[in-house]
Design a protein around this motif. Structure first.
Motif, PDB file in Angstrom:
ATOM      1  N   ASP A  45      46.798  -0.160  30.369  1.00 56.63           N
ATOM      2  CA  ASP A  45      45.560   0.582  30.502  1.00 56.63           C
ATOM      3  C   ASP A  45      45.496   1.246  31.859  1.00 56.63           C
ATOM      4  O   ASP A  45      44.604   1.007  32.644  1.00 56.63           O
ATOM      5  CB  ASP A  45      44.358  -0.343  30.318  1.00 56.63           C
ATOM      6  N   GLY A  46      46.464   2.041  32.166  1.00 59.73           N
ATOM      7  CA  GLY A  46      46.462   2.772  33.416  1.00 59.73           C
ATOM      8  C   GLY A  46      47.164   2.015  34.512  1.00 59.73           C
ATOM      9  O   GLY A  46      47.188   0.792  34.548  1.00 59.73           O
ATOM     10  N   LEU A  77      36.236  -1.912  28.030  1.00 61.25           N
ATOM     11  CA  LEU A  77      36.675  -0.528  28.114  1.00 61.25           C
ATOM     12  C   LEU A  77      36.666   0.102  26.723  1.00 61.25           C
ATOM     13  O   LEU A  77      37.179  -0.479  25.764  1.00 61.25           O
ATOM     14  CB  LEU A  77      38.077  -0.437  28.713  1.00 61.25           C
ATOM     15  N   GLY A  78      36.084   1.272  26.617  1.00 65.86           N
ATOM     16  CA  GLY A  78      35.978   1.943  25.332  1.00 65.86           C
ATOM     17  C   GLY A  78      34.677   1.677  24.623  1.00 65.86           C
ATOM     18  O   GLY A  78      34.382   2.303  23.601  1.00 65.86           O
ATOM     19  N   GLU A  79      33.871   0.758  25.135  1.00 67.47           N
ATOM     20  CA  GLU A  79      32.602   0.413  24.512  1.00 67.47           C
ATOM     21  C   GLU A  79      31.442   0.679  25.481  1.00 67.47           C
ATOM     22  O   GLU A  79      31.602   0.595  26.702  1.00 67.47           O
ATOM     23  CB  GLU A  79      32.573  -1.061  24.099  1.00 67.47           C
ATOM     24  N   ASP A  94      34.133   2.572  31.308  1.00 68.80           N
ATOM     25  CA  ASP A  94      35.148   3.622  31.212  1.00 68.80           C
ATOM     26  C   ASP A  94      35.913   3.542  29.903  1.00 68.80           C
ATOM     27  O   ASP A  94      36.019   2.469  29.287  1.00 68.80           O
ATOM     28  CB  ASP A  94      36.151   3.497  32.364  1.00 68.80           C
ATOM     29  N   GLN A  95      36.467   4.671  29.507  1.00 69.01           N
ATOM     30  CA  GLN A  95      37.371   4.709  28.372  1.00 69.01           C
ATOM     31  C   GLN A  95      38.747   4.211  28.804  1.00 69.01           C
ATOM     32  O   GLN A  95      39.158   4.426  29.948  1.00 69.01           O
ATOM     33  CB  GLN A  95      37.490   6.130  27.833  1.00 69.01           C
ATOM     34  N   PRO A 120      37.726   2.174  19.014  1.00 69.69           N
ATOM     35  CA  PRO A 120      37.179   2.620  20.298  1.00 69.69           C
ATOM     36  C   PRO A 120      37.862   2.030  21.526  1.00 69.69           C
ATOM     37  O   PRO A 120      37.969   2.689  22.560  1.00 69.69           O
ATOM     38  CB  PRO A 120      35.712   2.186  20.220  1.00 69.69           C
ATOM     39  N   GLU A 121      38.332   0.796  21.418  1.00 73.36           N
ATOM     40  CA  GLU A 121      38.955   0.147  22.568  1.00 73.36           C
ATOM     41  C   GLU A 121      40.464   0.381  22.638  1.00 73.36           C
ATOM     42  O   GLU A 121      41.126  -0.074  23.570  1.00 73.36           O
ATOM     43  CB  GLU A 121      38.658  -1.353  22.531  1.00 73.36           C
TER      44      GLU A 121
END
Length: 304
Positions: free
Chosen positions: A26-27, A108-110, A114-115, A210-211
């Motif tokens: 995740d980044g 994240l994503g919810e 942050d996305q 979404p996540e």
């Protein structure tokens, strides 16, 4: 989603089948962040009151806390299901906070967090949870109370973090072998709405959610002798799936029993009047379970 008549059933089912340990990242900032490193300066920041965004490994995470901390008593952490933000848990949090320090957060994503930059794994999701715990509980004990996907995340996290997780409440948590359960309950030869449901959920397993969590089944590890309450739904909403509904219900019930292996102190109960959203259908039952586990965890800590 299935046709209109089954929309609520499919929505609930889809919420249950997300998130187990898989490869992914995740980044760069999050991947390089070490949750086992000494506590960051934010650990000494003023306690969160209300909703606040915190930094976890370079990502903005939306957190809500309420209630007063009590020495020796675990902080309760609420984890929502897939597709839900912390606002969904607001009523339960408010009730619990009259006697407990309670926090919730958007993964994240919810919600307002942050996305994710790319596919997430249980490892990256766990790092976010660790960062949240560092901020809201420091090095103190916590009780994790998760619904659906949130329950799965809590159940996977606890065995590897026995130093801080001292109790679990799983509210109709996604079973540990949901992928296998789904493919067996609804075979590839299925047609019509059931086939559509199968295809939708398999896509979600691959990270189309979404996540961006990709799903793999996993074994249930032990978290020691911590108090664990597993609550399963009593209203058989999965039975509404054409032809294969009863199989899904049986697989789901078996999956809830598998979670009992988390601890020698595990207990299974049924929310007789609840569908998937136990804390919405029977909030008092959910609150009482969380308070029981928190009280037991506090007593165990005092006895050590």
């Amino acid at each position: 989603m299935l046709p209109r008549i089954k929309t609520s059933v499919v929505a609930a089912l889809c919420c249950t089948v997300l998130g187990a340990a898989v490869a992914g990242c995740d980044g760069e900032a999050l991947e390089n962040w070490d949750p086992l490193a000494p506590a960051t300066p934010t650990a000494d920041a003023a306690p969160i009151s209300g909703t606040e965004k915190i930094d976890v490994g370079g990502r903005s995470v939306n957190v809500s806390c309420s209630g007063d901390p009590e020495k020796g008593r675990p902080v309760v952490i609420l984890l929502a299901g897939a597709g839900d933000g912390l606002d969904k848990l607001a009523a339960v949090q408010k009730t619990l906070s009259t006697q407990n320090r309670v926090c919730s957060y958007d993964r994240l994503g919810e919600g307002a967090s942050d996305q994710p930059d790319g596919p997430q794994s249980f490892s990256s999701t766990g790092k976010i949870l660790t960062g949240v715990l560092d901020r809201v509980a420091g090095d103190g004990p916590v009780v994790l109370a998760g619904h659906s996907l949130g329950g799965l995340i809590a159940a996977r996290y606890a065995p590897e973090h026995q130093d801080r997780v001292k109790g679990l409440v799983l509210m109709d948590a996604t079973p540990p072998t949901m992928l296998n359960d789904m493919t067996k309950a609804i075979p590839g030869s299925a047609t019509g709405p059931a086939a559509e449901l199968r295809a939708q959920n398999l896509a979600m397993f691959k990270g189309e959610n979404p996540e961006k969590l990709v799903v793999e089944d996993g074994r249930v590890s032990s978290a020691g002798d911590i108090p664990v309450e597993v609550i399963q739904h009593g209203t058989p909403y999965l039975a509404a799936v054409p032809k294969y509904g009863p199989r899904l219900e049986q697989a789901w019930a078996a999956g809830q029993r598998k979670w009992l292996a988390l601890s020698s102190g595990s207990k299974l109960s049924t929310a007789a009047k609840s569908g998937h959203y136990i804390y919405v259908d029977q909030p008092d039952l959910a609150v009482q379970a969380i308070e029981r586990v928190t009280a037991r965890a506090a007593r165990q800590a005092q006895a050590e």
